[in-house]
Scaffold this active site. Sequence first.
Site, short mmCIF file in Angstrom:
data_model
loop_
_atom_site.label_atom_id
_atom_site.label_comp_id
_atom_site.label_asym_id
_atom_site.label_seq_id
_atom_site.Cartn_x
_atom_site.Cartn_y
_atom_site.Cartn_z
N CYS A 60 0.84 -1.21 0.00
CA CYS A 60 0.00 0.00 0.00
C CYS A 60 0.87 1.26 0.00
O CYS A 60 1.76 1.40 0.85
CB CYS A 60 -0.91 -0.01 1.22
SG CYS A 60 -2.06 1.37 1.19
N CYS A 62 0.02 4.34 0.67
CA CYS A 62 -0.51 5.47 1.46
C CYS A 62 -0.12 5.40 2.92
O CYS A 62 -0.76 6.03 3.76
CB CYS A 62 -2.02 5.51 1.34
SG CYS A 62 -2.58 5.34 -0.34
N CYS A 79 -1.58 -4.94 -1.46
CA CYS A 79 -2.89 -4.63 -2.07
C CYS A 79 -3.46 -5.82 -2.83
O CYS A 79 -2.72 -6.43 -3.61
CB CYS A 79 -2.72 -3.44 -3.02
SG CYS A 79 -4.30 -2.74 -3.54
N CYS A 90 -10.71 1.04 1.98
CA CYS A 90 -9.48 1.43 1.29
C CYS A 90 -9.19 2.87 1.69
O CYS A 90 -9.82 3.79 1.19
CB CYS A 90 -9.66 1.29 -0.22
SG CYS A 90 -8.30 1.99 -1.16
#
Length: 121
Positions: A60, A62, A79, A90
Amino acid sequence: MNQTRENNKLSTEKSLNAMKKFAEKYAKNTKTYFCVDPSVTAVVIEGLAKHKDDLGAPLCPCRHYEDKEAEVKATYWNCPCVPMRERKECHCMLFLTPDNDFAGEQQEITQEDLESARATM
Ligand code: SF4
């Protein structure tokens, strides 16, 4: 000569295409939608593709990690991550349920949208 390769801040075309296809298929399978702002979707897909190049898995993009290799091995944030698989959560706003205020109507993203986001990165 592959320009993407020259700028190693960006993902390779191969990984970018793979993550674009994955995101479009996964959105359709989970009945989730991309953000109304396609640049959000594009930045996340680019981030996943870059991690796939650098780490071998679409970790991921983020989140902050102390040790990315260890996180890949732990698999939780690869992911689609566990919160997404279990609860359709998400936090990157890549896959949005229709009731989300930021959900658009698209489950596909154009190459043009991907490239214009990459040009700013
Ligand atoms: S929050 Fe989960 S599903 Fe969303 S981009 Fe990150 S890893 Fe993928």
